[in-house]
Design a protein around this motif. Structure first.
Motif, mmCIF file in Angstrom:
data_model
loop_
_atom_site.group_PDB
_atom_site.id
_atom_site.type_symbol
_atom_site.label_atom_id
_atom_site.label_comp_id
_atom_site.label_asym_id
_atom_site.label_seq_id
_atom_site.Cartn_x
_atom_site.Cartn_y
_atom_site.Cartn_z
ATOM 1 N N LEU A 12 0.789 -1.187 0.142
ATOM 2 C CA LEU A 12 -0.155 0.054 -0.167
ATOM 3 C C LEU A 12 0.762 1.237 -0.031
ATOM 4 O O LEU A 12 1.708 1.422 0.816
ATOM 5 C CB LEU A 12 -0.903 0.002 1.315
ATOM 6 N N HIS A 13 0.382 2.162 -0.890
ATOM 7 C CA HIS A 13 1.393 3.360 -0.923
ATOM 8 C C HIS A 13 0.824 4.469 -0.345
ATOM 9 O O HIS A 13 -0.365 5.063 -0.798
ATOM 10 C CB HIS A 13 1.840 3.650 -2.396
ATOM 11 N N ILE A 14 1.255 5.050 0.662
ATOM 12 C CA ILE A 14 0.785 6.252 1.476
ATOM 13 C C ILE A 14 1.783 7.246 1.282
ATOM 14 O O ILE A 14 2.819 7.422 1.517
ATOM 15 C CB ILE A 14 0.705 5.830 2.988
ATOM 16 N N ALA A 15 1.311 8.292 0.762
ATOM 17 C CA ALA A 15 2.172 9.637 0.138
ATOM 18 C C ALA A 15 1.751 10.920 1.224
ATOM 19 O O ALA A 15 0.406 11.033 1.439
ATOM 20 C CB ALA A 15 1.878 10.058 -1.195
ATOM 21 N N PHE A 16 2.664 11.777 1.469
ATOM 22 C CA PHE A 16 2.487 12.862 2.454
ATOM 23 C C PHE A 16 2.699 13.957 1.569
ATOM 24 O O PHE A 16 3.804 14.250 0.996
ATOM 25 C CB PHE A 16 3.359 12.632 3.834
ATOM 26 N N PHE A 17 1.620 14.983 1.681
ATOM 27 C CA PHE A 17 1.770 16.207 0.843
ATOM 28 C C PHE A 17 1.614 17.227 1.725
ATOM 29 O O PHE A 17 0.928 17.352 2.883
ATOM 30 C CB PHE A 17 0.822 16.339 -0.279
ATOM 31 N N GLY A 18 2.076 18.483 1.196
ATOM 32 C CA GLY A 18 1.851 19.762 2.065
ATOM 33 C C GLY A 18 3.004 20.764 1.598
ATOM 34 O O GLY A 18 3.710 20.390 0.847
ATOM 35 N N ARG A 19 2.851 21.861 2.283
ATOM 36 C CA ARG A 19 3.577 22.955 1.681
ATOM 37 C C ARG A 19 5.141 22.742 2.352
ATOM 38 O O ARG A 19 5.369 21.645 3.183
ATOM 39 C CB ARG A 19 3.261 24.268 2.466
ATOM 40 N N ARG A 20 6.144 23.553 2.152
ATOM 41 C CA ARG A 20 7.441 23.502 2.382
ATOM 42 C C ARG A 20 7.408 23.636 4.031
ATOM 43 O O ARG A 20 6.776 24.560 4.499
ATOM 44 C CB ARG A 20 8.471 24.476 1.756
ATOM 45 N N ASN A 21 8.084 22.821 4.847
ATOM 46 C CA ASN A 21 8.167 22.705 6.124
ATOM 47 C C ASN A 21 6.737 22.760 6.801
ATOM 48 O O ASN A 21 6.516 23.438 7.948
ATOM 49 C CB ASN A 21 8.945 24.052 6.651
ATOM 50 N N ALA A 22 6.001 21.962 6.052
ATOM 51 C CA ALA A 22 4.707 21.924 6.865
ATOM 52 C C ALA A 22 4.692 20.575 7.974
ATOM 53 O O ALA A 22 3.616 20.320 8.582
ATOM 54 C CB ALA A 22 3.370 21.496 5.768
ATOM 55 N N GLY A 23 5.899 19.907 7.921
ATOM 56 C CA GLY A 23 5.947 18.749 8.995
ATOM 57 C C GLY A 23 5.538 17.363 8.241
ATOM 58 O O GLY A 23 5.593 16.516 9.144
#
Length: 413
Positions: A12-23
């Motif tokens: 299962l592929h779980i990808a994390f997205f967000g702004r730069r330096n979002a944690g």
């Protein structure tokens, strides 16, 4: 550990997205309980997608993908954002990180719109919640209403809320990203299954390739009897078995030889065609085979391989298939190749796409590529379907699936 040996394409592929330096990187480290991703207060530390296989109970083997900030700027930053969005092609579940006290903007709206368009499940995390725990919880509630999926407040300092995020990921994850078996549904207890495995120069020393290993395991799991033989010993093996095999599965490269050796009353197919159903949409790839007969000299053909193996003397993707297609067309064709995770953004100039079996990638990525080809109006076929059509045996090698009502790999993703 068994989970560590699970192929990436089966996870299962779980990808994390967000702004730069979002944690994002800190979240991945907290969830995996190890320093998987580089963490720094400097925005833009993650420049390319970083993948980490791990075990996430009770989901089992997964791949956590850390991406670059979706708000990156400048020419190089736009390329990083593009690479982050390309990860969506293989994302089974997305995690959107939003820092506490910051309101999402255009970048997050674009990402969420794309997730909804693709039907990709998602959860959200309000990160750095230790700065204002009560405010972070109120923010999570607002974001749930705004984006339409679950958010929770969490902090990687002391890890409050990380356990809750893990539970929400588990709850939102697709039940089974590889729900279509390779061949287990074609095997009944006691069935004799013959697997034809040529050991040419491209075969890895001391090993079998992944689809062959997976096929043997599924036959055994279904209570069948797996007999593995090289193509040159196949005629003698069939004579010595004592009873008729329920199915013969061969490497597509020796389709012609095996087709002549296997009596017509014995069902026959190939590892690559099994992969077409397991990872993609077999019916669509079969439709794509019809375009082979419409090719004319000078047409552009894209050959796509998802792995980056060392090219052999008589390589299937760069030598054999181009040669066979030239022979069918009776002239030269313009071949282009895409390797690994890269595919041309504009597919419309091609008259045909010939794709590998996709054993090294997950099903969502294969389905995404098939849908991209459909949207561009370009026929797509995979190696096994292509070779079977060129040998004039495509109807025969599809018979096992028609009998099971399993001609399509489904339309998920």
């Amino acid at each position: 550990m068994a989970a560590e040996r699970t192929p990436t394409g089966q996870r299962l592929h779980i990808a994390f997205f967000g702004r730069r330096n979002a944690g994002k990187s800190s979240l991945i480290n907290a969830l995996s309980r190890q320093a998987v991703s580089l963490v720094s207060p400097v925005p833009g530390t993650t420049t390319d997608p970083v993948r980490r296989p791990m075990e996430l109970h009770p989901l089992g083997p997964v791949v956590l993908i850390d991406t670059a900030g979706i708000d990156d700027e400048g020419d190089l930053g736009r390329l990083r954002v593009e690479r982050s969005f390309q990860v969506l092609d293989q994302t089974d579940l997305a995690v959107l990180a939003v820092p506490a006290g910051e309101e999402p903007g255009e970048a997050e709206e674009r990402l969420v719109a794309e997730l909804k368009r693709r039907g990709t499940p998602a959860v959200g995390a309000v990160t750095k919640a230790d700065l204002d725990p009560a405010g972070a919880r109120r923010q999570a509630a607002r974001l749930e209403e705004r984006f339409g999926f679950s958010f929770c407040a969490c902090s990687c300092i002391g890890q409050p809320g990380v356990a809750a995020l893990r539970q929400r990921i588990i709850a939102a994850a697709p039940v089974d990203p590889t729900e279509v078996p390779l061949l287990a549904d074609l095997v009944r207890p006691g069935d004799l299954i013959v697997l034809v495995v040529p050991l040419d120069s491209g075969a890895p020393k001391g090993r079998l390739i992944l689809p062959q290993v997976q096929a043997i395991r599924e036959v055994l799991d279904a209570g069948g009897i797996a007999v593995t033989v090289r193509d040159r010993e196949l005629p003698d093996a069939l004579k010595s078995l004592g009873r008729r095999p329920a199915l013969v599965v061969t490497d597509s490269q020796v389709f012609g030889t095996v087709n002549r050796a296997v009596p017509p009353e014995i069902p026959l197919t190939s590892f690559s065609i099994l992969m077409a159903r397991h990872k993609g949409d077999l019916a669509e790839l079969v439709r794509g085979a019809q375009a082979i007969d419409r090719l004319r000299p000078g047409d552009r053909v894209l050959i796509a391989e998802t792995c980056t193996h060392h090219q052999q003397k008589d390589d299937i993707g760069t030598v054999k298939i181009p040669r066979w297609l030239r022979e069918r067309v009776g002239g030269e064709l313009q071949f282009e190749w895409a390797h690994g995770g890269e595919m041309p953004e504009d597919l419309s100039p091609y008259r045909l796409i010939v794709h590998c079996g996709g054993c090294m990638v997950n099903r969502r990525l294969m389905l995404s590529r098939i849908r991209r080809a459909q949207a561009a109006g370009v026929p797509i076929v995979n190696y096994g379907v292509c070779i079977a059509h060129l040998n004039g045996i495509l109807p025969r090698v599809l018979t096992p699936f028609r009998e099971q009502g399993g001609m399509s790999g489904g339309n998920g993703g």
